[in-house]
Enzyme design. Structure first.
Site, PDB file in Angstrom:
ATOM      1  CE  LYS A  91      -0.820   0.228   5.037  1.00  0.00           C
ATOM      2  NZ  LYS A  91      -0.188   1.513   5.290  1.00  0.00           N
ATOM      3  CG  ASP A  92       3.484   2.283   2.804  1.00  0.00           C
ATOM      4  OD1 ASP A  92       2.407   2.908   2.922  1.00  0.00           O
ATOM      5  OD2 ASP A  92       4.071   1.758   3.764  1.00  0.00           O
ATOM      6  NE  ARG A 139      -7.533   3.164   2.605  1.00  0.00           N
ATOM      7  CZ  ARG A 139      -7.845   2.498   3.697  1.00  0.00           C
ATOM      8  NH1 ARG A 139      -9.061   2.034   3.871  1.00  0.00           N
ATOM      9  NH2 ARG A 139      -6.942   2.286   4.648  1.00  0.00           N
ATOM     10  NE  ARG A 140      -6.760   2.996   7.646  1.00  0.00           N
ATOM     11  CZ  ARG A 140      -5.451   2.876   7.803  1.00  0.00           C
ATOM     12  NH1 ARG A 140      -4.744   3.909   8.216  1.00  0.00           N
ATOM     13  NH2 ARG A 140      -4.852   1.735   7.553  1.00  0.00           N
ATOM     14  NE  ARG A 157       2.530  10.806   8.426  1.00  0.00           N
ATOM     15  CZ  ARG A 157       3.571  11.406   7.831  1.00  0.00           C
ATOM     16  NH1 ARG A 157       3.487  12.664   7.479  1.00  0.00           N
ATOM     17  NH2 ARG A 157       4.682  10.731   7.601  1.00  0.00           N
ATOM     18  NE  ARG A 163       0.676   6.043  12.045  1.00  0.00           N
ATOM     19  CZ  ARG A 163       0.343   5.812  10.797  1.00  0.00           C
ATOM     20  NH1 ARG A 163      -0.801   5.221  10.513  1.00  0.00           N
ATOM     21  NH2 ARG A 163       1.137   6.178   9.809  1.00  0.00           N
ATOM     22  CB  CYS A 250      -1.280  10.716  -0.771  1.00  0.00           C
ATOM     23  SG  CYS A 250      -0.478   9.190  -0.286  1.00  0.00           S
TER      24      CYS A 250
END
Length: 319
Positions: A91-92, A139-140, A157, A163, A250
């Site tokens: 995903k990165d 997206r979230r 971040r 986190r 992004c």
């Protein structure tokens, strides 16, 4: 089953470029173990690096260059001959790779979904109006606001441990993370709820590990080929094709998730306004061998239905 290529004898040493976060190192160690099992006489070393994406933590990822910031330094190490391969969360990985690079192996996927993490609440439905939910992803954010407009979604971040620490310090009532990362680090107990994909459709490639090398290194591509999982490779290819046609940046909230069901690839995709005010979504089914075409077809369908204007506005207005 991949046959051994007689043109390339088994490797004697391989160097893996990796980010130095705890999760990235776990992922690199996992691939190291797989390679050592495959080639018992091979010494596999890690080259730890700190990327620009790891260093810039005071601004949302979309504002500082996107997910490509997590791979550029690793790619530079490949070009310089300092490393033979790099391990990434798929995903990165940018949706368009420079022609100098290849992705010869996508490994079998871990849990692809997003996870709800909270010390006080059991689910999104339990959060009171005004509760602060942290996420690093537009997206979230878009999907959350669309379904829970009374929540306060705030940027989050930092690496996984950072986190979780911010949550534990009370800066957030809940945070949304990739379930795969938590499970890989033995933190599955922090997951209060795995979010159904209907609530939070995952990012393209989420939960899958990919291995990158120089396109010209036919030897490395041959050595890595046995690690590739055919179904995951096809599913991730469909997801990435969908995101690529939609811009794949992004700045544009894009979700894509494919599975093999009933012998067919089933792809679901969404593209949205960051504030969730508009979401275009759809699904498509077809042969596994036509993964790229399925992703491109679904993306074009959403563009034709009105997403083109949304994507153009978000891409053109990106900071």
């Amino acid at each position: 089953m991949t046959e051994e290529n007689p043109a390339f004898p088994p490797p004697s040493r391989l160097v893996i470029a990796t980010r130095e976060s705890r999760l990235a190192l776990w992922q690199a160690q996992f691939v190291k173990g797989r390679l050592e099992a495959l080639y018992p006489g091979c010494r596999v070393d890690l080259l730890g690096m700190t990327t620009r994406g790891d260093r810039i933590l005071d601004r949302p990822l979309a504002k500082v260059g996107g997910k490509g910031l997590f791979v550029k330094e690793l790619e530079a190490a490949l070009l310089a001959g300092e490393a033979d391969l790099a391990v990434h969360s798929m995903k990165d990985v940018p949706m368009v790779l420079d022609e100098a690079f290849a992705l010869p192996a996508t490994l079998a996927r871990e849990e692809p979904a997003d996870a709800f993490v909270s010390n006080r609440y059991a689910s999104l439905d339990d959060l009171p109006p005004g509760a602060v939910v942290g996420t690093s992803s537009l997206r979230r954010q878009a999907q959350l606001i669309a379904q829970y407009p009374y929540l306060a979604v705030s940027p989050l971040r930092g690496n996984l441990d950072t986190r979780l620490r911010k949550l534990d310090e009370g800066q957030f009532d809940a945070i949304i993370l990739a379930a795969a990362g938590l499970r890989r680090l033995g933190l599955g107990e922090r997951i209060r709820l795995v979010l159904p994909v209907e609530v939070s459709l995952p990012a393209a490639g989420q939960g899958a590990l990919g291995i990158e090398c120089l396109a010209e290194r036919a030897d490395v591509r041959s050595w890595l080929a046995p690690l590739a999982d055919p179904v995951t490779t096809a599913c991730v290819a469909a997801e990435r094709a969908f995101a690529r046609v939609l811009g794949g940046s992004c700045e544009v909230p894009i979700a894509a998730y494919a599975v093999l069901e009933g012998g067919e690839l089933w792809l679901r995709g969404r593209v949205a306004e960051p504030d969730g005010s508009r979401i275009y979504g759809g699904e498509i089914r077809g042969p596994l061998a036509e993964a790229n075409r399925l992703g491109e077809t679904l993306a074009q369908r959403l563009l034709d239905e009105g997403a083109a204007e949304l994507v153009a506005t978000l891409s053109g207005g990106a900071a």
